[in-house]
Design an enzyme around this catalytic site. Structure first.
Site, mmCIF file in Angstrom:
data_model
loop_
_atom_site.group_PDB
_atom_site.id
_atom_site.type_symbol
_atom_site.label_atom_id
_atom_site.label_comp_id
_atom_site.label_asym_id
_atom_site.label_seq_id
_atom_site.Cartn_x
_atom_site.Cartn_y
_atom_site.Cartn_z
ATOM 1 N N CYS B 212 4.242 17.356 -18.413
ATOM 2 C CA CYS B 212 3.437 17.331 -17.205
ATOM 3 C C CYS B 212 3.673 16.019 -16.447
ATOM 4 C CB CYS B 212 1.952 17.455 -17.557
ATOM 5 S SG CYS B 212 1.561 19.037 -18.293
ATOM 6 N N CYS B 238 1.844 17.467 -28.041
ATOM 7 C CA CYS B 238 0.804 18.021 -27.202
ATOM 8 C C CYS B 238 -0.182 18.834 -28.019
ATOM 9 C CB CYS B 238 1.401 18.888 -26.100
ATOM 10 S SG CYS B 238 2.191 20.386 -26.708
#
Lengths: 551, 426
Positions: B212, B238
């Site tokens: 991201c 993540c």
């Protein structure tokens, strides 16, 4: 004789390479002894009392002079200069080194021989009449069928881990000289109502600790169906033979426990499914194999032979002819048995030099062919009667002219405690002592045909059960004792000897045999009545009484 | 070489996963290249495997392999809503370039976003939770429809990934496949170059691992590729690659339950019958013959793939008419000296015409395998290490020629004389 073609050569070579690899893995420790054992056994390699022992297959006992010479070479190069011919028509080498075995197998492969399936729980070497293809009384030459069975049974994938070993014998003569009723399967030539020749199949014969006479499971199986029938028996045995106790694992126990009828039903059911299938033997194939066994080019030779004259001129030669020659189907020819039972010798042993002489004599006088008999002698199957004297002279020079075939000194004996890890007692010294005791040819002649068979333990490798007089070595409280049996017979009139009484010491055995022989000589109806015939007439009683006294 | 539906693609996927619960795949593939691992995974889970891709810096490599195997394989892209615009462009251009036809974007549940990240700054206050709602949750939902998934992870990326195996078994019984596990930076670069793959637009700007936009930074010379992720925070993953213990899933045991078939070791979808199993519900289970007979009616109604276990003393005749119901027959050799199984195998294949897998289980050594093969046995569950090594080397111990006809498919050689057959081809 059967000759390897490319296919056979490739097969044996591959198998030899495979075993070479297995030996290397064993030596390198990749295989432990438990894993190696079944592999070496399937290649004929035993671990005996002192060393490895290699058993080489002599298919149905047939050898060429070239092969015999190679056996001599192996004995000389890799062993201690001799070999031992066995009751299953094989030869054993008693002192090979493990690392030499692949080289020995290469030597054997070079003369179309191998050691495949001479031990292990698989189908063993097929045996037959040592006079096959020569005997005057023969209905059919069994060797082509024996060869076909050999091929079919070689590394058969389904039958390599049977409950126990499996032995097949075949004879084409009504007078059974291959002891077929004492094999797991015994085949005898028979004729059907149309007069066609086929095979009567006996199953469940054997010796060992539970001797059994083979039972007739099918009176006539045509050539074409024979392999399907054999495979049916083997499948029933492989599936249902006992595996919980190695002493009860032979097919004879299965037949005994289940009953012949039950086994026959199962075999016939299998046979129904298998017959007419891929195993059906085409006549063309039988003919093709039979072509390897066509009789040699016999010469027109003189047939007359005045034994009386010879007897006066050379009694030893006359005795040799009388005892050691066997009627040949070809006029002017005889089959000659060379005794490996010299006075004081170990039955079945032959030195490398003797093997070479036998090879030379075979080449000269027997179309290059030899046989190993199940009584541990060597047969030259096709000898012109006019050559007998020269042959005899050659044998005399090599110490092989003992004229005792069929006589009391033509004994079978197992290797016994001197070599074998299983034995309880020695056999060879007993045989040697007996052969000295009865060495006098005149006495042998007086006694006539009498078969003594000696086993050093209950496994009965010396076939004591079927000895007219059988001697079984047992161990009791640390001493070797010998049980005496009487009345056994390995022929078509098969019978199993009965134990006469308590065991005797080794020193007592020769005297006991003398007692039995003297009892027979006194009781026989005429000089023509043989020991076994007299026993059949008289039963055990007089012999038992003579040996142990009346109670 | 493909297995004939070893896991029953027609079954609900949870069944396949359960069958895979006993799978051991590693070890055999140490020598295999990434393509081989990927192909194996696709074969083992036909229609049941997804590729999870970030369309990041290295993703072109694995997606290129996917496209060469089957461009229609589902490719899952986590559209977190926080990606660089360049990444979203790259999804388009790379998919088009490779011809991928089944790229699916997974979006976070709008309800979750409204609830937990109304201002869109969760990444700053609680990046783990941010990852959870934007990645882990959507992926878990999507993966519920698959038995396994493929990742592009590589051992060299982080210390935790240094033990990454080709195949992992996750605690929810999924197979996770990491074809590039053993690849390093230069392997990636070489592959990209060899296949002229388009680069992620940000790669040239110094991004090496791209997630991201909010949590990805440029990597300096000499830094780990992933050091630009969650920079300054004690976070390297993540969360989608965490197993229950927050660690990379354990590698699968190597030796147990692998079966040699069609010339190589493969994953074994079958399990043994166990005490307490239900006759009407078991799947991919070798049912002992006496158990089958006892509950025959129930087993015949069981809709799942079943196997039959035949022990040496079992009467195979008693199930001759039912053999067609089984996908696999296992013949037990409790001791290699017990040869009854050879007769069983010939009856099963030759007389009863069974065409499914016939496997030998138990005391199987290399010296028996050629005999077993000739009797119709096609698969071997082997424990003996030297035997495994020999098989892996392709040394099957076959003799080239045979003297008696056995089996269904031995081919006559040369002379075509009676009885003679060529050895089975390896």
């Amino acid at each position: 004789m059967y000759r390897y073609d490319e296919f056979d050569h490739g097969f044996v070579k591959a198998r030899t390479e495979e075993f070479r690899d297995q030996v290397e893995r064993r030596v390198a420790g990749q295989l432990n002894e438990d894993q190696f054992r079944p592999l070496r056994l399937m290649n004929g390699l035993y671990l005996q009392l002192h060393a490895y022992m290699l058993r080489v297959a002599i298919p149905y006992g047939t050898l060429s002079a070239t092969q015999m010479r190679r056996l001599a070479h192996i004995a000389r190069t890799y062993d201690r200069g001799y070999g031992h011919f066995t009751t299953r028509q094989n030869i054993q080498f008693n002192w090979p080194r493990l690392k030499d075995v692949p080289a020995i197998l290469d030597e054997l492969a070079g003369v179309e021989m191998h050691a495949i399936q001479t031990s292990g729980n698989c189908i063993r070497n097929v045996t037959t009449d040592a006079f096959a293809g020569a005997a005057a009384d023969e209905v059919i030459d069994p060797r082509p069928v024996a060869e076909i069975i050999r091929q079919w049974s070689s590394v058969h994938p389904e039958f390599t881990y049977l409950p126990r070993k499996f032995k097949i014998a075949i004879t084409g003569a009504p007078n059974d000289r291959a002891a077929v009723k004492f094999h797991d399967i015994g085949l005898m030539a028979s004729a059907n109502a149309q007069g066609e020749i086929g095979w009567a199949v006996h199953v469940g014969g054997g010796m060992g600790r539970t001797p059994m006479i083979g039972k007739l499971i099918n009176g006539f199986v045509p050539h074409a169906d024979l392999l399907a029938y054999l495979e049916s028996i083997l499948r029933v045995y492989n599936r249902y033979g006992r595996r919980d106790n190695k002493y009860k694992a032979r097919v004879k126990i299965l037949v005994h426990e289940e009953g012949l009828d039950a086994i026959r039903d199962q075999v016939e059911a299998e046979f129904e499914a298998a017959r007419g299938g891929v195993l059906t033997l085409p006549q063309t194939e039988l003919d093709r194999i039979a072509a390897y066994f066509v009789p040699p080019e016999f010469a027109e030779v003189a047939t007359e032979f005045d034994l009386e004259v010879e007897r006066r001129r050379d009694p030893a030669f006359a005795r040799f002819v009388e005892n050691n020659s066997f009627p040949h189907r070809q006029p002017g020819y005889a089959s000659v048995t060379v005794s490996l039972k010299p006075v004081g010798g170990a039955p079945g042993d032959a030195s490398a030099e003797q093997m070479d002489v036998l090879a030379d004599l075979a080449k000269k006088y027997s179309f290059g062919e030899l046989r190993v008999s199940h009584e541990q002698n060597i047969v030259l199957p096709h000898v012109a009667i006019s050559d007998l004297r020269d042959l005899h002279a050659g044998l005399v020079a090599a110490g092989l002219a003992t004229g005792n075939i069929g006589s009391i000194t033509d004994m079978i004996a197992c290797p016994g405690l001197d070599y074998c890890a299983l034995a309880n007692a020695r056999s060879i010294p007993v045989a040697q002592e007996l052969s000295r005791r009865f060495a006098d040819p005149a006495r042998q002649k007086q006694i006539g045909p009498l078969k003594i068979k000696i086993s050093g333990c209950i496994n009965a490798c010396g076939h004591h059960h079927v000895g007219h007089i059988g001697i079984l070595g047992v161990e009791k409280k640390g001493t070797e004792l010998y049980q005496i049996t009487i009345g056994g017979d390995a022929t078509e009139q098969a019978s199993i000897g009965t134990i006469l009484g308590p065991g005797l010491s080794a020193e007592q055995v020769p005297g006991a045999v003398e007692t039995l022989v003297d009892t027979y000589l006194l009781a026989r109806a005429s000089p023509e009545e043989s020991f076994i015939a007299a026993h059949r007439r008289l039963g055990d009683a007089p012999f038992k009484e003579a040996l142990y006294g009346s109670r | 070489m493909a297995l004939a539906d070893p896991l029953g693609a027609g079954l609900p996927q949870s069944d396949r996963l359960r069958a895979f619960g006993i799978v051991a795949l590693n070890g055999m593939f140490d020598e295999m290249d990434a393509n081989g691992v990927l192909r194996q995974a696709v074969e083992l889970l036909p229609g049941d495997i997804a590729i999870v891709s970030s369309f990041g810096a290295d993703s072109a490599v694995i997606l290129h392999m996917v496209a060469s195997i089957d461009p229609g394989l589902p490719v899952l892209f986590l559209e977190t809503g926080k990606h660089f615009a360049e990444t979203l462009d790259y999804v388009e251009t790379l998919s088009r370039h490779l011809g991928l036809t089944n790229v699916r974007a997974l979006r976070p549940d709008p309800e979750d976003v409204r609830r937990f990240d109304p201002n869109g700054d969760l990444w700053e206050t609680d990046p783990d939770s941010c990852c959870h709602i934007r990645k882990t949750e959507p992926l878990d939902l999507a993966l519920a429809g698959f038995g396994g998934w493929v990742t592009g992870r590589k051992r060299f990326q982080t210390a935790d990934r240094g033990v990454l195996p080709h195949f992992e078994l996750t605690s929810d019984d999924r197979i996770k496949v990491n074809p590039l596990a053993y690849w390093n930076d230069s392997d990636i670069a070489a592959y990209r170059k060899a296949h002229d793959l388009p680069e992620h637009p940000l790669y040239a700007e110094g991004f090496r691992s791209i997630g991201c936009a909010s949590c990805t930074s440029v990597v300096a010379e000499g830094e780990d590729a992933r050091s630009g992720r969650w920079r300054g925070r004690n976070k390297t993953e993540c969360g989608i690659h965490f197993d229950v213990n927050a660690r990379i899933a354990r590698p699968l045991p190597v030796a147990e339950a692998t079966v040699f078939s069609n010339g190589r070791f493969i994953a074994d979808p079958w399990r043994d019958w166990a005490e307490g199993d239900a006759a009407d519900g078991v799947r991919y289970t070798h049912v002992p013959l006496p158990v089958f007979l006892e509950h025959r009616e129930t087993f015949l109604k069981n809709p799942h793939p079943l196997g039959l276990l035949v022990a040496p003393g079992d009467a195979i005749e008693s199930v001759a008419g039912d053999l067609g119901r089984f996908a696999s027959v296992a013949i037990a050799f409790p001791a290699f000296t017990d040869g009854r199984g050879y007769s069983t195998a010939r009856l099963v294949t030759e007389r009863y015409g069974f065409v499914g897998e016939v496997r030998a289980v138990g005391d199987v050594l290399i010296d028996q395998i050629r005999l077993m093969r000739r009797c119709g046995i096609t698969a071997f569950v082997v424990a003996h290490e030297p035997t495994r090594a020999a098989l892996a080397d392709g040394r099957l111990g076959d003799l080239p020629v045979y003297l008696q006809p056995v089996g269904r498919d031995e081919v006559p050689v040369g002379s075509r004389r009676f009885l003679r057959r060529a050895g089975p081809s390896a």
